[in-house]
Scaffold this active site. Structure first.
Site, short mmCIF file in Angstrom:
data_model
loop_
_atom_site.label_atom_id
_atom_site.label_comp_id
_atom_site.label_asym_id
_atom_site.label_seq_id
_atom_site.Cartn_x
_atom_site.Cartn_y
_atom_site.Cartn_z
N LYS A 13 1.01 -1.28 -0.01
CA LYS A 13 -0.44 -0.02 0.22
C LYS A 13 0.65 1.42 -0.29
O LYS A 13 0.21 2.08 0.00
CB LYS A 13 -0.68 0.09 1.42
N ARG A 89 -9.62 0.32 8.87
CA ARG A 89 -8.89 -1.08 8.84
C ARG A 89 -9.67 -1.85 9.45
O ARG A 89 -9.66 -3.08 9.26
CB ARG A 89 -7.52 -0.54 10.34
N ARG A 128 12.31 -4.84 4.96
CA ARG A 128 11.40 -3.50 4.93
C ARG A 128 11.80 -2.64 5.26
O ARG A 128 13.02 -3.09 6.41
CB ARG A 128 10.09 -3.00 4.59
N ARG A 161 11.91 -0.33 10.26
CA ARG A 161 11.11 -0.54 12.15
C ARG A 161 10.23 -1.13 12.74
O ARG A 161 10.76 -2.65 12.63
CB ARG A 161 9.54 -0.90 10.92
N ARG A 172 0.83 -8.99 14.08
CA ARG A 172 0.46 -8.16 12.97
C ARG A 172 -0.85 -8.42 12.06
O ARG A 172 -1.96 -8.32 11.59
CB ARG A 172 1.39 -7.40 12.25
P1 AMP Z 1 1.62 0.42 9.15
O1 AMP Z 1 2.66 1.79 8.57
O2 AMP Z 1 -0.28 0.78 7.99
O3 AMP Z 1 1.49 -1.01 9.11
O4 AMP Z 1 0.81 1.11 10.62
C1 AMP Z 1 1.60 0.47 11.40
C2 AMP Z 1 1.04 0.80 12.75
O5 AMP Z 1 0.29 1.64 13.27
C3 AMP Z 1 -0.59 -0.65 13.03
O6 AMP Z 1 0.54 -1.82 13.98
C4 AMP Z 1 -1.04 -0.51 13.93
O7 AMP Z 1 -0.74 -0.46 14.95
C5 AMP Z 1 -1.35 1.77 14.07
N1 AMP Z 1 -1.90 2.33 13.12
C6 AMP Z 1 -2.06 2.40 11.56
N2 AMP Z 1 -3.34 2.17 10.82
C7 AMP Z 1 -4.59 2.09 11.92
C8 AMP Z 1 -6.00 1.96 11.38
N3 AMP Z 1 -6.04 2.33 10.60
N4 AMP Z 1 -6.60 1.44 12.98
C9 AMP Z 1 -5.65 1.02 14.10
N5 AMP Z 1 -4.43 1.61 13.88
C10 AMP Z 1 -3.37 1.43 12.45
#
Ligand code: AMP
Length: 220
Positions: A13, A89, A128, A161, A172
């Site tokens: 994404k 999400r 990554r 990360r 996750r």
């Molecule tokens: P990402 O960069 O999209 O993988 O997001 C990293 C982390 O941010 C996730 O594992 C969640 O802890 C938090 N996070 C990001 N987007 C959301 C969302 N829409 N709802 C809840 N937590 C989120």
């Protein structure tokens, strides 16, 4: 164009959204990136979300919707549309997003759902690297930067990360699987769900999605 990008962690994404911004001029909003920046600044929001983000758990729906409502009302929600990455999400977040967009009279064009086998997701996430300054994504084998350890866009330092460790990756993916079914059903019911094969190089997946955008008349 006004779209949300759906798909598990590692579906691509962020990398795609970055190409849409560069090549199509579509503003990119990533909840994960917003949270990581707030954590790095140690802001009040950053302090509230830190434990969730570093352990790979989902930030509570109300808080995520509140943050995104603000961003969509600000610069991110311009007349050039938006590409939302990592939001919504959950089904509750999707309903929250609809309420915000109704207020702005900016209905969503579609939810693009990137599919990939789990083995590929794990490979992508574990290799990554992310720019500590601008959040651009790289991969140690498949998307290398021009200069080792440095971001092509801003020369920031590339880091791993905290939530891209193997145990956290598995957690996750499992959390995402549970939330995904009702979320996908929500958009399917509205006739807004567009599945796209997310396997392959980012450029290949970019071309697939661009074909979809053109067929749907979301871009020229
Ligand atoms: P990402 O960069 O999209 O993988 O997001 C990293 C982390 O941010 C996730 O594992 C969640 O802890 C938090 N996070 C990001 N987007 C959301 C969302 N829409 N709802 C809840 N937590 C989120």
């Amino acid at each position: 164009m006004r779209i949300v990008l759906l798909g598990p962690p590692g579906a691509g994404k962020g990398s795609l959204a970055s190409l849409y911004r560069e090549r199509l001029g579509a503003p990119h909003l990533s909840t994960g990136q917003i949270f990581r920046e707030e954590i790095a600044r140690n802001s009040p929001l950053g302090q509230r979300v830190k434990a969730y983000v570093t352990s790979g758990r989902l930030v509570p729906n109300n808080l995520v919707v509140e943050v995104m409502a603000k961003r969509l009302s600000g610069r991110g929600g311009s007349s050039r549309g938006f590409v939302l990455d990592g939001f919504p999400r959950t089904r509750a977040q999707a309903a929250g997003l609809d309420r915000v967009l109704r207020r702005h009279r900016q209905p969503l064009d579609g939810a693009v759902y990137l599919t990939s086998p789990t083995s590929l997701l794990v490979r992508r996430l574990s290799g990554r690297r992310v720019c500590a300054r601008c959040g651009e994504n790289y991969h140690v084998r498949t998307m290398r930067p021009k200069h080792l350890g440095r971001c092509d866009r801003c020369n920031g330092r590339l880091t791993t990360r905290k939530d891209d460790r193997l145990e956290t990756i598995r957690k996750r993916l499992s959390i995402d699987r549970k939330a995904a079914a009702p979320l996908l059903a929500y958009y399917r019911q509205k006739g807004l769900l567009f599945p796209v094969n997310g396997a392959g190089h980012v450029e290949t997946v970019y071309k697939r999605t661009l074909g979809l955008f053109r067929r749907q008349d979301w871009v020229n």
